[in-house]
Each structure stands twice: as C-alpha cells, then as structure tokens.
Scaffold this motif. Structure first.
Motif, short mmCIF file in Angstrom:
data_model
loop_
_atom_site.label_atom_id
_atom_site.label_comp_id
_atom_site.label_asym_id
_atom_site.label_seq_id
_atom_site.Cartn_x
_atom_site.Cartn_y
_atom_site.Cartn_z
N LYS A 56 -24.72 9.72 17.92
CA LYS A 56 -25.31 9.07 19.08
C LYS A 56 -25.99 7.76 18.69
N SER A 57 -26.73 7.79 17.57
CA SER A 57 -27.40 6.58 17.10
C SER A 57 -26.39 5.50 16.74
N SER A 58 -25.30 5.90 16.08
CA SER A 58 -24.27 4.94 15.69
C SER A 58 -23.60 4.32 16.91
N LEU A 59 -23.34 5.13 17.93
CA LEU A 59 -22.72 4.62 19.15
C LEU A 59 -23.66 3.67 19.89
N THR A 60 -24.95 3.98 19.86
CA THR A 60 -25.92 3.09 20.51
C THR A 60 -25.98 1.74 19.80
N ARG A 61 -25.98 1.77 18.47
CA ARG A 61 -25.97 0.52 17.71
C ARG A 61 -24.72 -0.31 18.02
N GLU A 62 -23.60 0.37 18.15
CA GLU A 62 -22.36 -0.34 18.47
C GLU A 62 -22.43 -0.95 19.87
N ALA A 63 -23.03 -0.22 20.82
CA ALA A 63 -23.19 -0.76 22.17
C ALA A 63 -24.10 -1.99 22.16
N ILE A 64 -25.13 -1.95 21.33
CA ILE A 64 -26.03 -3.10 21.19
C ILE A 64 -25.26 -4.30 20.65
N LEU A 65 -24.44 -4.08 19.64
CA LEU A 65 -23.69 -5.17 19.03
C LEU A 65 -22.64 -5.73 19.99
N GLU A 66 -22.05 -4.86 20.81
CA GLU A 66 -21.11 -5.35 21.83
C GLU A 66 -21.85 -6.23 22.84
N SER A 67 -23.06 -5.83 23.21
CA SER A 67 -23.86 -6.65 24.13
C SER A 67 -24.24 -7.97 23.48
N ALA A 68 -24.51 -7.95 22.18
CA ALA A 68 -24.83 -9.18 21.46
C ALA A 68 -23.64 -10.14 21.46
N ILE A 69 -22.43 -9.60 21.33
CA ILE A 69 -21.23 -10.43 21.42
C ILE A 69 -21.14 -11.07 22.80
N ASP A 70 -21.45 -10.29 23.84
CA ASP A 70 -21.43 -10.83 25.20
C ASP A 70 -22.42 -11.99 25.35
N VAL A 71 -23.61 -11.84 24.75
CA VAL A 71 -24.61 -12.91 24.82
C VAL A 71 -24.09 -14.16 24.13
N LEU A 72 -23.50 -14.00 22.95
CA LEU A 72 -22.93 -15.15 22.25
C LEU A 72 -21.82 -15.80 23.07
N PHE A 73 -20.97 -14.98 23.65
CA PHE A 73 -19.85 -15.49 24.43
C PHE A 73 -20.33 -16.30 25.63
N ASP A 74 -21.38 -15.81 26.28
CA ASP A 74 -21.86 -16.46 27.51
C ASP A 74 -22.82 -17.62 27.25
N GLY A 75 -23.67 -17.50 26.22
CA GLY A 75 -24.72 -18.50 26.06
C GLY A 75 -24.86 -19.11 24.69
N GLY A 76 -24.06 -18.68 23.73
CA GLY A 76 -24.15 -19.25 22.39
C GLY A 76 -25.28 -18.65 21.58
N TYR A 77 -25.42 -19.15 20.36
CA TYR A 77 -26.38 -18.59 19.41
C TYR A 77 -27.82 -18.77 19.88
N ALA A 78 -28.11 -19.87 20.56
CA ALA A 78 -29.48 -20.12 21.03
C ALA A 78 -29.94 -19.07 22.03
N ALA A 79 -29.00 -18.46 22.74
CA ALA A 79 -29.35 -17.46 23.76
C ALA A 79 -29.54 -16.07 23.16
N LEU A 80 -29.21 -15.91 21.88
CA LEU A 80 -29.26 -14.58 21.27
C LEU A 80 -30.70 -14.19 20.95
N SER A 81 -31.20 -13.19 21.64
CA SER A 81 -32.54 -12.65 21.38
C SER A 81 -32.49 -11.14 21.56
N THR A 82 -33.40 -10.44 20.91
CA THR A 82 -33.41 -8.98 21.04
C THR A 82 -33.70 -8.57 22.48
N ASN A 83 -34.54 -9.33 23.18
CA ASN A 83 -34.85 -8.98 24.57
C ASN A 83 -33.62 -9.12 25.47
#
Length: 223
Positions: A30-57
């Motif tokens: 479960k923990s591993s799947l959650t981390r993967e979901a977080i990383l997929e969301s991080a890719i979405d942030v990069l795709f939409d807004g670039g590196y400057a938009a990447l924040s934990t929040n």
C-alpha cells in the motif's frame, strides 16, 4: 526480428523500487502504491506547469493526499525530486523495453526503421518525456537538481545503449553508428517538437522526419 523478452529482469535489476508489488506485505505494498501515485501526480505537475510549479503542496493536492500523508512519504521537495528523477527514467526505460523494442523487433525487416522512428516520435510527445525535458532544462541552472539528475541520466543512457545493442544485433559491429543514429533521432525529434508551436507546420515536421528517416537508413546501410 525476434521479440524482446527480458525487460522484467532489466527493470528489476536497474529500478528495483518500481517493479511489481506482488508478494509484498499489504502495508508495504500500500505504501509503495501511494508513493507511485504521488510520483505520477508529480509528473502531471511537471507536464502542466514545469519545474517551477513542482511543490509538495501542489503534488499532494493532485494526489488527493493530506499534507501529513505527503510528508510521511516525501518530507521535502528535495526528497520528492530525487525519487521523481529516478521514476521518470524508469518510466522511459519501461516504455523502451516493453513497447518500443518489442514492436520494432516484431516488425518486418524492411519496415523496422520507419516503425522505430514513428514509435520514438510518439514517445517524445508523451507526458513522461515532457517531464524529463523539464527536469533536464532545470538541471542546467539548478546545481542541486543537477547533482541528482546528471548521474541518473548518464546511467540511463548506458542502459539504453546497452539494451539497444542487444536488441538490434543486425547492426553487427557498428555499435558506434547505432548510438549516433539513436542520439541523432532524439535530437531531431526534440527540435521538431519544440518548434511545432511556433511554426504550426505539420508539413515541415513531416519533411524533417522524412529527412531523418533517410539519414537513419543511410547510416544503417553504410559499412
């Protein structure tokens, strides 16, 4: 060409954190799947807004996690970027091994270069490659990111070219030309992709890709 069938072993060796979760205890899975979901969301942030938009929040918001849950998995942006860099390379390698090489090697001898070029062109337009480009550009001016990204990129490139030599044994002893062909195709595809919004000319894009394919065939045909 014969199918390429050892991708699981390569991925398990080079990216053990992201391979199959089967066999893990439930809580660990479960923990591993959650981390993967977080990383997929991080890719979405990069795709939409670039590196400057990447924040934990922002990543937590996209992943629909509380700040506390996000902090449990990634206590800082630096930790997130470290894992994200490896994850992006893992996603690219999985595509390369599971989709790209398999389809190319199953193609007819006369068509494989054209199919390889088309598959690579489609891959550079995807979200994972866009995320990779944002990281690569940001690493040029961010020394902290560069310290993580540059070694990971060198490692990825060595795996990439090693597996290409295995998969495309029909290039024989011309491994140097195979590497040049791969890097040239990537350079043309990136340049074409970046110029498309400005030129809005798909005819020009097609002409550049046709010239690329001719060059690849010339490289393959040369001794």
């Amino acid at each position: 060409m014969k199918p390429f069938d050892h991708s699981s072993a390569v991925l398990a060796k080079e990216f053990p954190l992201f391979v199959s979760k089967e066999g893990l205890p439930w809580q660990q899975r479960k923990s591993s799947l959650t981390r993967e979901a977080i990383l997929e969301s991080a890719i979405d942030v990069l795709f939409d807004g670039g590196y400057a938009a990447l924040s934990t929040n922002e990543v937590a918001r996209r992943a629909r996690l509380s700040r506390g849950a996000m902090h449990h998995h990634f206590a800082s942006r630096t930790e997130l970027v470290l894992s994200l860099t490896e994850y992006v390379f893992y996603k690219r390698m999985r595509y390369f091994l599971d989709d790209y090489l398999s389809q190319v090697r199953e193609s007819d001898e006369g068509d494989w270069l054209a199919i390889a070029e088309e598959l690579h062109w489609q891959s550079v337009k995807g979200r994972e490659y866009t995320a990779y480009l944002h990281l690569a550009v940001a690493a040029r001016s961010d020394s902290e990111l560069a310290a993580v990204f540059d070694p990971a990129q060198r490692h990825f490139q060595e795996i990439w070219h090693r597996e290409m030599r295995k998969a495309f044994s029909n290039w024989g002893e011309r491994a140097d030309k195979l590497r040049i062909a791969s890097e040239f195709a990537e350079a043309v595809h990136i340049g074409t992709l970046l110029k498309l919004p400005a030129t809005e000319s798909h005819e020009r894009s097609a002409a550049l890709r046709a010239m690329l394919l001719k060059t690849l065939r010339d490289l393959y045909g040369s001794g």
